[in-house]
Scaffold this motif. Structure first.
Motif, PDB file in Angstrom:
ATOM      1  N   HIS A  14       8.871   2.721   6.870  1.00  0.00           N
ATOM      2  CA  HIS A  14       9.170   1.302   7.075  1.00  0.00           C
ATOM      3  C   HIS A  14       8.626   0.440   5.933  1.00  0.00           C
ATOM      4  CE1 HIS A  14       9.960   2.077  11.442  1.00  0.00           C
ATOM      5  NE2 HIS A  14      10.690   0.982  11.330  1.00  0.00           N
ATOM      6  N   MET A  15       7.428   0.781   5.504  1.00  0.00           N
ATOM      7  CA  MET A  15       6.735  -0.062   4.528  1.00  0.00           C
ATOM      8  C   MET A  15       7.284   0.079   3.116  1.00  0.00           C
ATOM      9  SD  MET A  15       3.070   0.769   6.177  1.00  0.00           S
ATOM     10  CE  MET A  15       3.621   1.837   7.490  1.00  0.00           C
ATOM     11  N   VAL A  16       7.992   1.174   2.855  1.00  0.00           N
ATOM     12  CA  VAL A  16       8.529   1.443   1.518  1.00  0.00           C
ATOM     13  C   VAL A  16       9.912   0.809   1.335  1.00  0.00           C
ATOM     14  CG1 VAL A  16       9.184   3.276  -0.100  1.00  0.00           C
ATOM     15  CG2 VAL A  16       7.205   3.588   1.411  1.00  0.00           C
ATOM     16  N   ILE A  17      10.678   0.775   2.419  1.00  0.00           N
ATOM     17  CA  ILE A  17      12.060   0.292   2.346  1.00  0.00           C
ATOM     18  C   ILE A  17      12.111  -1.184   1.939  1.00  0.00           C
ATOM     19  CG2 ILE A  17      14.164  -0.134   3.689  1.00  0.00           C
ATOM     20  CD1 ILE A  17      13.403   2.256   5.423  1.00  0.00           C
ATOM     21  N   GLY A  18      12.966  -1.467   0.957  1.00  0.00           N
ATOM     22  CA  GLY A  18      13.187  -2.852   0.535  1.00  0.00           C
ATOM     23  C   GLY A  18      12.169  -3.393  -0.433  1.00  0.00           C
ATOM     24  N   THR A  19      11.314  -2.520  -0.999  1.00  0.00           N
ATOM     25  CA  THR A  19      10.301  -2.986  -1.953  1.00  0.00           C
ATOM     26  C   THR A  19      10.351  -2.137  -3.225  1.00  0.00           C
ATOM     27  OG1 THR A  19       8.547  -1.508  -1.170  1.00  0.00           O
ATOM     28  CG2 THR A  19       8.786  -3.617  -0.046  1.00  0.00           C
ATOM     29  N   ASP A  20       9.913  -2.734  -4.322  1.00  0.00           N
ATOM     30  CA  ASP A  20       9.843  -2.013  -5.591  1.00  0.00           C
ATOM     31  C   ASP A  20       8.427  -1.544  -5.901  1.00  0.00           C
ATOM     32  OD1 ASP A  20      12.573  -2.380  -6.168  1.00  0.00           O
ATOM     33  OD2 ASP A  20      12.176  -4.393  -6.964  1.00  0.00           O
ATOM     34  N   ASN A  21       7.449  -2.175  -5.276  1.00  0.00           N
ATOM     35  CA  ASN A  21       6.075  -1.875  -5.658  1.00  0.00           C
ATOM     36  C   ASN A  21       5.298  -1.070  -4.618  1.00  0.00           C
ATOM     37  OD1 ASN A  21       6.019  -4.114  -3.902  1.00  0.00           O
ATOM     38  ND2 ASN A  21       3.971  -4.670  -4.600  1.00  0.00           N
TER      39      ASN A  21
ATOM     40  N   ILE B 196      -2.122  -0.708  10.625  1.00  0.00           N
ATOM     41  CA  ILE B 196      -3.093  -1.189   9.646  1.00  0.00           C
ATOM     42  C   ILE B 196      -2.464  -1.179   8.261  1.00  0.00           C
ATOM     43  CG2 ILE B 196      -5.252  -0.587   8.464  1.00  0.00           C
ATOM     44  CD1 ILE B 196      -6.284   0.433  11.214  1.00  0.00           C
ATOM     45  N   ALA B 197      -1.760  -0.101   7.944  1.00  0.00           N
ATOM     46  CA  ALA B 197      -1.091   0.003   6.647  1.00  0.00           C
ATOM     47  C   ALA B 197      -0.049  -1.087   6.463  1.00  0.00           C
ATOM     48  CB  ALA B 197      -0.448   1.381   6.496  1.00  0.00           C
ATOM     49  N   SER B 198       0.712  -1.383   7.522  1.00  0.00           N
ATOM     50  CA  SER B 198       1.748  -2.421   7.416  1.00  0.00           C
ATOM     51  C   SER B 198       1.128  -3.795   7.192  1.00  0.00           C
ATOM     52  CB  SER B 198       2.646  -2.425   8.667  1.00  0.00           C
ATOM     53  OG  SER B 198       1.927  -2.822   9.822  1.00  0.00           O
TER      54      SER B 198
ATOM     55  N   ASP C  36       8.694   0.297  15.441  1.00  0.00           N
ATOM     56  CA  ASP C  36       8.475  -0.492  14.234  1.00  0.00           C
ATOM     57  C   ASP C  36       7.012  -0.912  14.094  1.00  0.00           C
ATOM     58  OD1 ASP C  36       8.461  -2.253  12.153  1.00  0.00           O
ATOM     59  OD2 ASP C  36      10.071  -3.520  12.893  1.00  0.00           O
ATOM     60  N   PRO C  37       6.282  -0.408  13.076  1.00  0.00           N
ATOM     61  CA  PRO C  37       4.873  -0.793  12.918  1.00  0.00           C
ATOM     62  C   PRO C  37       4.676  -2.272  12.628  1.00  0.00           C
ATOM     63  CG  PRO C  37       5.635   0.408  10.982  1.00  0.00           C
ATOM     64  CD  PRO C  37       6.710   0.521  12.028  1.00  0.00           C
TER      65      PRO C  37
ATOM     66  N   GLN D  16       0.509  -8.064   2.556  1.00  0.00           N
ATOM     67  CA  GLN D  16      -0.223  -8.928   1.634  1.00  0.00           C
ATOM     68  C   GLN D  16       0.087  -8.624   0.168  1.00  0.00           C
ATOM     69  OE1 GLN D  16      -4.493  -9.205   2.967  1.00  0.00           O
ATOM     70  NE2 GLN D  16      -3.728  -7.809   4.524  1.00  0.00           N
ATOM     71  N   TRP D  17       0.571  -7.423  -0.106  1.00  0.00           N
ATOM     72  CA  TRP D  17       0.731  -6.990  -1.492  1.00  0.00           C
ATOM     73  C   TRP D  17       2.178  -6.806  -1.927  1.00  0.00           C
ATOM     74  CZ3 TRP D  17      -2.809  -2.472   0.184  1.00  0.00           C
ATOM     75  CH2 TRP D  17      -4.123  -2.921   0.322  1.00  0.00           C
ATOM     76  N   GLU D  18       3.115  -6.703  -0.990  1.00  0.00           N
ATOM     77  CA  GLU D  18       4.450  -6.219  -1.344  1.00  0.00           C
ATOM     78  C   GLU D  18       5.230  -7.148  -2.267  1.00  0.00           C
ATOM     79  OE1 GLU D  18       6.790  -5.619   2.140  1.00  0.00           O
ATOM     80  OE2 GLU D  18       6.509  -7.651   2.910  1.00  0.00           O
ATOM     81  N   ASN D  19       4.938  -8.430  -2.257  1.00  0.00           N
ATOM     82  CA  ASN D  19       5.725  -9.365  -3.074  1.00  0.00           C
ATOM     83  C   ASN D  19       4.892 -10.160  -4.073  1.00  0.00           C
ATOM     84  OD1 ASN D  19       8.243  -8.782  -1.745  1.00  0.00           O
ATOM     85  ND2 ASN D  19       7.516  -9.982   0.004  1.00  0.00           N
TER      86      ASN D  19
END
Length: 317
Positions: free
Chosen positions: A139-146, A112-114, A259-260, A119-122
């Motif tokens: 998983h959800m944190v890697i490769g993102t700034d926000n 659900i979190a993924s 992998d979620p 929808q918000w990461e970019n």
């Protein structure tokens, strides 16, 4: 900047129960966590049943939990059953307090979190905070700034660069392969013998970074050749039963389970519709205290009164 929060509700409830507190203390714990964070939209992700997709890929997914519980004293088994009953009732409780809950049968909280993060990461508009203790959420944190992770007991934020440094990975794909290699005891995901032993060493880092471009199958073949590992540390009969007679086939199933983002792409139409309806059902108003009291009397054997922080977070109590 708009703030979004996704909370791992079951882990928070489990954390409370393991410390001898009544599960209703979660209302105060969630308020305590949110009290020191910037105001924003809060989504409470619930685990309702096991992952349909993961169990279709790996029949023994979390199977050890059921067998372990069967061996526990009867009193402990009853306490576990009561915890699950109380936990399921928390969806209604948080809704009454004006919170947005997302609970979908057959879809786990990290999936659900993924979905929410996708929808918000970019979009450049949101700062997303994942509140959990579960490293599967990395998983959800890697490769993102926000997107960042907040470990609530320690009140520490974990960011992309920190995960890359501690785990020796550069992107989500590498993290999935890492999880498939080292396994996950809590999910009953077996590790790959010699592959796991090279984790953290130069050989592992060389391998994981060399396979950035090839397909998963090509990457697996490369790793097998590099380590000369030709067997799984798991029940051989299980893999034969499912036709996974080679390490490559077993490795592919490990990646799918680990992998979620894999799971959230295999939702049924009914699950997708439930997700959209609950995601968009942002609550803003608290119910009448009498209504909340009636809920607690109906569902919870005992109840921890709402703290002053909780009253401020939830509204009119």
């Amino acid at each position: 900047m708009k703030y979004k929060y996704v909370l791992d509700t079951k882990l928070a409830a489990y954390y409370i129960s393991q410390r001898g507190q009544n599960i209703s203390s979660i209302f105060n714990k969630v308020a305590e966590i949110l009290y020191d964070l910037p105001k924003g939209d809060v989504y409470l992700a619930f685990d309702i049943g096991h992952s349909d997709f993961r169990e279709s890929v790996y029949e023994e997914y979390k199977g050890q939990r059921r067998s372990q519980m069967d061996k526990c004293p009867l009193e402990e088994q009853e306490a576990h059953k009561q915890f699950n009953i109380d936990y399921a009732s928390l969806v209604e409780g948080f809704n009454l307090l004006g919170m947005c809950t997302v609970a979908i049968d057959g879809v786990e909280a990290d999936d659900i979190a993924s979905l929410l993060c996708k929808q918000w990461e970019n979009d450049g508009e949101h700062k997303v905070t994942l509140i959990t203790l579960d490293q599967d959420w990395y998983h959800m944190v890697i490769g993102t700034d926000n997107i960042r992770l907040y470990e609530f007991p320690a009140k520490e934020f974990i960011y992309d660069k920190g995960i890359q440094k501690t785990h020796g990975v550069k992107n989500r794909r590498e993290f999935s392969i890492l999880k498939a290699i080292v396994g996950d005891a809590s999910d009953n995901l077996k590790f790959l013998n010699n592959l796991a032993k090279v984790k953290g060493g130069k050989l592992f880092n060389d391998m994981i970074h060399d396979i950035h471009e090839p397909t998963n199958e090509e990457a697996i073949e490369y790793i097998i050749e590099k380590t000369k590992d030709n067997h799984l540390y798991t029940v051989h009969d299980f893999h034969v039963k499912h036709g996974r007679t080679t390490i490559k086939e077993a490795f592919m199933s490990n990646i799918a389970v680990a992998d979620p983002f894999q799971d959230c792409t295999h939702m049924t139409t009914v699950q997708e519709e439930a997700f959209v309806a609950q995601r968009d059902g942002i609550k803003t108003e608290c119910c009448d205290p009498v209504e909340f009291s009636a809920y607690t009397l109906k569902h919870l054997k005992s109840f921890a009164p709402l703290s002053e922080k909780a009253k401020k977070i939830y509204g009119s109590f």
